[in-house]
Design an enzyme around this catalytic site. Sequence first.
Site, short mmCIF file in Angstrom:
data_model
loop_
_atom_site.label_atom_id
_atom_site.label_comp_id
_atom_site.label_asym_id
_atom_site.label_seq_id
_atom_site.Cartn_x
_atom_site.Cartn_y
_atom_site.Cartn_z
N HIS A 56 0.94 -1.30 0.07
CA HIS A 56 -0.25 0.02 0.02
C HIS A 56 0.93 1.37 -0.04
CE1 HIS A 56 0.71 -0.50 4.24
NE2 HIS A 56 0.14 0.46 4.40
N HIS A 58 1.39 4.15 1.84
CA HIS A 58 1.81 4.86 3.17
C HIS A 58 3.34 5.12 3.07
CE1 HIS A 58 -2.10 3.97 5.55
NE2 HIS A 58 -2.29 5.17 4.69
N ASP A 60 5.43 4.86 5.28
CA ASP A 60 6.41 3.85 5.97
C ASP A 60 6.58 2.40 5.12
OD1 ASP A 60 3.70 3.50 6.72
OD2 ASP A 60 4.32 2.06 8.27
N HIS A 61 5.92 2.35 3.94
CA HIS A 61 6.02 1.32 3.26
C HIS A 61 6.63 1.47 1.87
CE1 HIS A 61 3.47 -1.26 5.96
NE2 HIS A 61 3.18 -0.07 6.33
N HIS A 114 -7.81 -0.51 5.44
CA HIS A 114 -6.80 0.23 5.97
C HIS A 114 -6.45 1.61 4.91
CE1 HIS A 114 -2.99 1.54 8.15
NE2 HIS A 114 -2.42 1.38 6.97
N ASP A 133 -0.41 -3.89 6.84
CA ASP A 133 -1.35 -3.43 7.75
C ASP A 133 -2.68 -3.67 7.62
OD1 ASP A 133 1.18 -2.33 8.14
OD2 ASP A 133 0.66 -0.28 7.65
N HIS A 171 3.82 -4.56 10.92
CA HIS A 171 4.48 -3.91 12.10
C HIS A 171 4.52 -4.88 13.36
CE1 HIS A 171 3.89 0.49 10.85
NE2 HIS A 171 3.27 -0.07 10.12
FE FE Z 1 2.34 0.59 8.15
ZN ZN Z 2 -0.11 1.65 6.55
#
Ligand code: FE
Ligand code: ZN
Length: 255
Positions: A56, A58, A60-61, A114, A133, A171
């Site tokens: 996805h 985001h 942090d990915h 998400h 996530d 995570h």
């Molecule tokens: Fe994440």
């Molecule tokens: Zn995420």
Amino acid sequence: MALLIHQFAIGADNLGVLIHDPATGHTACIDAGEEAPIVAALEAKGWGLTDILVTHHHGDHIAALSTLKARFSARVVAPFADRHRIPDIDLSVKEGDRIMVGEVAFDVIETPGHTSGHIAYYSAAESILFAADTLFSLGCGRLFEGTPQDMWTSLNKLAALPDETKLYCGHEYTLSNARFAVRFDPDNAALLKRVAEVEALRAKGEFTIPSTIGLEKATNPFLRAGEKALAEAVGLVGYPVVDVFAALREAKNKG
Ligand code: FE
Ligand code: ZN
């Protein structure tokens, strides 16, 4: 020969994963949140990087997606639905598509909730699921771009996979998820056993991931929203299961 899997920490709580097909030497990372820890993990294993499987959009990915792709000439696989907001995609994929990492096939499962474009990668031959996530151990992702019904449907697709499927997540949230889970499902013996195991693993600095689909079905309060104990815990006995799920998610948002 089975895939080799190497899991490592990225930043405070993200989990990085490398998967290596010994037959062909192909190596993929699941998501690309940060360059340095991913490169360090590749160097520690002596592997190159041939593929990046994005779940996805985001940050942090995907923050290191472009730099890793350029550095290793890796192929980027990412959700078709996110093609406008994920850079440098080579192959965009949808529900039911099958991609190869070396000789190992992964099926794409769309898991909106998400984010609207979120996907998971599942290998039946290897019994592994990369759920990022959507599904965490003892938890699930926040609903940033989806309704409770979207997420409930997505979680049930993952819960329908074989019990022995190894679950990898985006995570390491399990310990804080455990504290929430026991508040709402305190009489669940399987959960209490898992919480003790999680506390021991974290005390030793070890990961609680991978989990399994079977373990999550027995312990994860979000997958257990259809159980009477959970409906009772949120005061919604007799209501549709998605309402129970939504109430649990709402309670978790409040901490
Ligand atoms: Fe994440
Ligand atoms: Zn995420």
